[in-house]
Write a protein that holds these residues in place. Structure first.
Motif, PDB file in Angstrom:
ATOM      1  N   LEU A 122     -50.324 -15.774  -5.106  1.00 18.59           N
ATOM      2  CA  LEU A 122     -50.184 -17.456  -4.772  1.00 18.59           C
ATOM      3  C   LEU A 122     -51.415 -17.731  -4.010  1.00 18.59           C
ATOM      4  O   LEU A 122     -51.964 -18.726  -4.424  1.00 18.59           O
ATOM      5  N   LEU A 123     -52.052 -16.763  -3.310  1.00 20.51           N
ATOM      6  CA  LEU A 123     -53.184 -17.103  -2.614  1.00 20.51           C
ATOM      7  C   LEU A 123     -54.189 -17.337  -3.726  1.00 20.51           C
ATOM      8  O   LEU A 123     -55.089 -18.111  -3.581  1.00 20.51           O
ATOM      9  N   ALA A 125     -54.085 -18.093  -6.764  1.00 19.46           N
ATOM     10  CA  ALA A 125     -53.764 -19.204  -7.480  1.00 19.46           C
ATOM     11  C   ALA A 125     -54.268 -20.503  -6.631  1.00 19.46           C
ATOM     12  O   ALA A 125     -54.613 -21.503  -7.468  1.00 19.46           O
ATOM     13  N   GLY A 126     -54.007 -20.388  -5.511  1.00 22.18           N
ATOM     14  CA  GLY A 126     -54.274 -21.650  -4.670  1.00 22.18           C
ATOM     15  C   GLY A 126     -55.520 -21.569  -4.125  1.00 22.18           C
ATOM     16  O   GLY A 126     -56.205 -22.426  -3.340  1.00 22.18           O
ATOM     17  N   VAL A 128     -57.447 -19.627  -2.463  1.00 24.45           N
ATOM     18  CA  VAL A 128     -57.641 -19.148  -0.974  1.00 24.45           C
ATOM     19  C   VAL A 128     -58.339 -18.017  -1.072  1.00 24.45           C
ATOM     20  O   VAL A 128     -57.718 -16.739  -1.620  1.00 24.45           O
TER      21      VAL A 128
END
Length: 217
Positions: A122-123, A125-126, A128
């Protein structure tokens, strides 16, 4: 020194939750199969403060991490929380249900490793790219796989030993259960001699590879 402090900070949350939720899982599954001892004592909880052992949850992992950093390499990290009390006599089928209660801890660590892997994805993909959070996610994966591998060693009182006792025919299981009185000493010898790390690291590497492949990173 700053690098060491940062490393301890990165590992702190993954280590605490890996160890404490492992124990909570034992209590939760024990309640499912008829033993409410841990539930009545408030040990089936996601609150780490109910499970933390100052030595096993904080001091030992920190010392192992510091030793690994000083040595300039990795090492086999482990720790423990206050054991969740389980009265196996209260289980509906003690010999069979012991397997599920024991397996709950390692299963919780596998689930947490997957959770940290999802967090990493998720990091990524975002967009970050903060190194601290990415490193924490990787630490969560690594430590949970290490703890799972350690607990699956078939030496009682480790979870793997209890699983084996539940699977063996009754006479053999009773004989093998008698090893438990020496189990801690055996594990300690394996740790001090480095044999535990040698035996476990291939399984740890395989587990980490599986998680990374599953979540594609």
């Amino acid at each position: 020194m700053d690098d060491l402090i940062q490393t301890i900070t990165v590992y702190a949350i993954p280590v605490i939750f890996a160890i404490t939720l492992h124990e909570a899982a034992h209590g939760y599954v024990a309640r499912m199969f008829g033993d409410s001892t841990a539930w009545m004592l408030g040990r089936v909880s996601l609150n780490p403060m109910r499970h933390i052992d100052p030595i096993g949850t904080l001091l030992v992992p920190a010392l192992l991490l510091i030793s690994a950093r000083i040595a300039g390499g990795g090492g086999f990290m482990f720790g423990w929380a206050k054991p969740v009390p389980v009265n196996f006599a209260n289980l509906r089928n003690p010999k069979r249900d012991m397997i599920w209660v024991a397996a709950a801890g390692p299963a919780a660590n596998l689930a947490m490793a997957c959770g940290w892997a999802l967090f990493y994805r998720l990091l990524d993909a975002g967009g970050v790219d903060e190194p601290f959070f990415l490193s924490m996610a990787k630490a969560g994966i690594t430590f949970n796989i290490m703890l799972m591998a350690l607990n699956l060693v078939p030496i009682p009182p480790l979870d793997g030993g209890r699983i084996l006792i539940g699977l063996l025919p009754r006479k053999l299981s009773l004989a093998y259960a008698s090893v438990e009185r020496y189990g801690f000493i055996i594990v300690l010898v394996l740790i001090v001699t480095g044999l535990l790390s040698t035996l476990m690291m291939p399984f740890v590497s395989l587990g980490i590879w599986f998680i990374q492949t599953l979540f594609q990173f």
